[in-house]
Scaffold this active site. Structure first.
Site, short mmCIF file in Angstrom:
data_model
loop_
_atom_site.label_atom_id
_atom_site.label_comp_id
_atom_site.label_asym_id
_atom_site.label_seq_id
_atom_site.Cartn_x
_atom_site.Cartn_y
_atom_site.Cartn_z
N LYS A 283 -8.64 2.08 3.57
CA LYS A 283 -10.07 2.28 3.30
C LYS A 283 -11.35 1.62 4.78
CE LYS A 283 -10.83 -0.17 -0.04
NZ LYS A 283 -9.28 -0.93 -0.54
N ASP B 171 -3.47 -1.06 0.82
CA ASP B 171 -3.86 -1.79 -0.24
C ASP B 171 -2.32 -2.33 -0.31
OD1 ASP B 171 -5.71 -2.76 0.55
OD2 ASP B 171 -7.15 -1.59 -1.79
N ASP C 196 -0.56 -2.52 -2.86
CA ASP C 196 0.08 -2.62 -4.54
C ASP C 196 -0.08 -1.06 -4.86
OD1 ASP C 196 -2.56 -0.55 -4.03
OD2 ASP C 196 -3.30 -1.62 -5.22
N TYR D 119 -6.75 -10.59 -1.53
CA TYR D 119 -7.02 -8.89 -1.89
C TYR D 119 -6.57 -9.26 -3.66
CZ TYR D 119 -5.11 -4.58 -3.70
OH TYR D 119 -5.28 -3.37 -3.86
#
Length: 669
Positions: free
Chosen positions: A8, A103, A105, A328
């Site tokens: 992002k 991110d 994950d 995070y």
């Protein structure tokens, strides 16, 4: 030229901020002085195509088309994202090195990987892609992460697992939604009956809880309490423990149902001597609660501040991206890597400077202490949510941001305090052959608990997924005091008292208890093997999806709020009562998550997961066609039918795909 592809824009800007200056900002990317560039996705730039992308005949919802199972999967660019994809296409062609900065994950890994595949990256360039894992957007943390790049190939199993889950959810959600919507029309229901692998078992949980409350009949039961006195006139109470001989007069939970029996015991012990059969005092220690993952933070914030799961997640994202005050937030871990402990003095100093109110009246935290939270074996893609090295300016935060930051910071500070110490004393007294027990708990050194002790305010420490009590459970409360007692000591029972009690209905779900149920879903499963699997997985949904799933059920008219309570609507009840148990219980989700985790661990392949799932899907569609959802007769639609609506459990999946032209993708494993 190195191209960093962030998940992002906020992450992209954080990376660019530590690259050589001056920075040149352009449309959709930032270029550093050395020529390296940072660009970004805006969430998923691509999405699974609608069924009519595979065949025009699928524009009509017809049962004979089901199940729809693509042989070659199509990902299509989201209409509003085509410009950013074009920018990335140009940058990827120019780049000599690509870095996946999604991110940390499973979804973040897939999100960038699928874009790289969509843009046609192959050969040595694909093999050389690196992975950047960032959980703290402050410059120092980003610089550290840039110095620890890894090969993106290490994370292929993570990406394949996310891909398998995405496709499986599409297959199950789209086919089952079409099947039951078509069947619903036959009984007069004119809305979309959205069915999903996670949302439907969650709805089933609420429906069954509501029904158990509606059908609950309170029953009386009885306890006997002995009011005891020592020779020195010290007073305390002890509770009767019925013997096996009393079992015919008790229910399955061990409660006495016969008032006559209880009255007989009370009258027999009144005025009689008792003898202390045993006294046991144990010094106990309780370690600090672990730092938060997203679910435990959402549960605590719901209990303390009445915040919904989505509000907590949105607040965390703001603290992470905008203020850079926490790490995070979409983390499922409550542990920290050992090398992070070296940063503890800086993080503690930042909290002390900006949020000193947490430490008022408390001992100073000891940064040299290392709690059980630091455990490399329990840290995978991301670690627990903790404060960053940046000091907060609490006055600049919204009320919710302030609440959540202080919760996160307090939980982290607790790691640097000694254990909470207390003395637990248990006593058993025999009166007229009956056994009576009492417990007391005396506080010693408060340790970490001093952070949670506040006058006029009840502080919540960490909660576990199992905190919500099972219905009808009756726990003995410890007394704060027992007089000094010795084995063999004679006491006087001044009075035996019968306490009239009533069984209580299970409580209506609220935000905290529903999240707790999702994380501890194994409590609601009777099959031992399935319960074991669920205990070893994340529960129902994931940290990143739970808030969205709950909100989706509200948007689709299946759940509603009554004050703080969450209840099922008539449509929600009708849907659950029209579906087979296999669709409304978490068993299937448990098996899926177990196999998806096995893909991550390289224990099974993509095909080993997908092929049995597709075979089972044929059976489920056949079952849907063999019965009518009569529970929905006469129920007004909550979600009017429109072509192309509601395909799977994900909120992104009910967006219309206006173009079926996209790149065809096939699974590698």
């Amino acid at each position: 030229m190195i191209l960093y592809i962030a998940e992002k824009p906020s992450l992209g800007r954080a990376i660019a901020d530590v690259l050589p200056k001056p920075l040149k900002k352009a449309e959709g990317y930032i270029q550093a002085a050395n020529g390296d560039c940072v660009s970004w996705c805006i969430g998923h730039l691509l999405e699974q195509a609608e069924p009519d992308a595979y065949s025009d005949e699928y524009k009509s919802w017809r049962f004979e088309h089901l199940p729809i199972v693509p042989s070659n999967w199509i990902l299509t660019p989201k209409t509003k994202m085509r410009g950013q994809i074009a920018i990335l296409r140009g940058l990827v062609k120019k780049a000599s090195q690509l870095v996946n900065a999604g991110d940390p994950d499973r979804e973040g890994q897939l999100l960038v990987d699928e874009l790289i595949a969509h843009l046609g990256v192959k050969g040595n360039k694909l093999q050389a892609v690196q992975r950047l894992l960032i959980s703290d957007l402050n410059p120092k943390a980003v610089k550290r992460a840039l110095g620890q790049l890894r090969s993106n190939r290490e994370f292929i199993p993570l990406s394949v697992s996310a891909l398998a889950r995405s496709r499986a959810d599409w297959l199950y959600g789209m086919n089952m939604t079409r099947a039951y919507t078509i069947q619903g029309r036959k009984v007069g229901y004119q809305g979309v009956l959205s069915v999903g692998r996670v949302q439907t078992p969650l709805l089933g949980l609420v429906v069954r809880r509501d029904e158990s409350i509606a059908h609950f009949v309170s029953k009386p039961f009885y306890e006997v309490q002995a009011h005891l006195s020592t020779q020195d006139k010290a007073l305390f109470n002890a509770k009767w423990q019925p013997s096996k001989a009393c079992e015919p007069y008790m229910d399955a939970e061990g409660r006495v149902l016969s008032k006559g029996l209880a009255q007989n015991v009370a009258s027999r012990i009144t005025g009689k001597d008792g003898r202390v059969e045993s006294v046991q005092s144990i010094d106990k220690k309780q370690s600090a609660p672990l730092p938060y993952n997203l679910s435990t933070l959402q549960i605590d914030a719901a209990k303390r501040f009445n915040m919904s799961a989505k509000t907590v997640l949105d607040t965390c994202q703001s603290l992470y991206e905008k203020h850079k005050l926490i790490t995070y937030p979409r983390s499922d871990s409550r542990y920290l890597p050992k090398d992070q402990h070296a940063l503890a003095p800086m993080v503690i100093a930042a909290v002390e400077k900006g949020a000193n109110e947490l430490l008022q009246g408390c001992d100073k935290p000891n940064a040299s202490l290392k709690s059980k939270a630091w455990n490399d074996k329990k840290v995978e893609a991301h670690h627990a949510i903790i404060p960053t090295e940046k000091s907060p300016v609490l006055s600049s935060l919204s009320q919710y941001e302030r609440h959540v930051y202080l919760q996160v910071a307090r939980q982290y500070l607790a790691q640097f305090y000694p254990p909470y110490c207390y003395l637990e004393t248990s006593v058993v007294v025999v009166i007229e052959g009956g056994h009576f027990s009492a417990k007391a708990k005396q506080e010693g050194a408060l340790g970490w608990k001093q952070l949670f002790k506040r006058p006029k305010e009840k502080q919540t420490a960490s909660v576990s997924a199992n905190e919500e009590q099972e219905p009808f459970q009756d726990k003995d409360a410890s007394q704060s005091y027992l007089p000094p007692l010795m084995q063999g000591q004679i006491l006087l029972c001044m009075q035996g008292e019968v306490l009239d009690k009533q069984t209580q209905a299970p409580k209506v779900f609220n935000d905290a208890s529903l999240l707790s149920a999702m994380t501890g879903i194994s409590r609601y499963v009777t099959d031992v093997s399935i319960r074991k699997i669920l205990k070893e997985t994340d529960g129902l949904g994931t940290e990143a999806t739970r808030a969205g799933i709950i909100e989706l059920l509200f948007k689709r008219g299946f759940l509603s709020r009554q004050g703080k309570s969450i209840v099922a609507t008539e449509v929600g009840k009708g849907l659950i009562n029209s579906l087979p148990d296999s669709a409304t219980t978490p068993d299937m989700t448990a098996l899926w998550e177990s196999k998806l985790n096995s893909i991550c661990q390289k224990e099974i392949s993509y095909k080993a997961f997908m092929l049995p799932l597709i075979d089972n899907l044929h059976s489920q569609v056949h079952l849907a066609g063999s019965q009518l959802p009569t529970a929905l007769q006469g129920v007004k639609s909550a979600l009017p039918f429109k072509k192309g609506r509601a395909k799977s459990k994900k909120s992104s999946a009910n967006r219309r795909v206006k173009s079926a032209k996209g790149r065809t993708t096939t699974a590698k494993k």
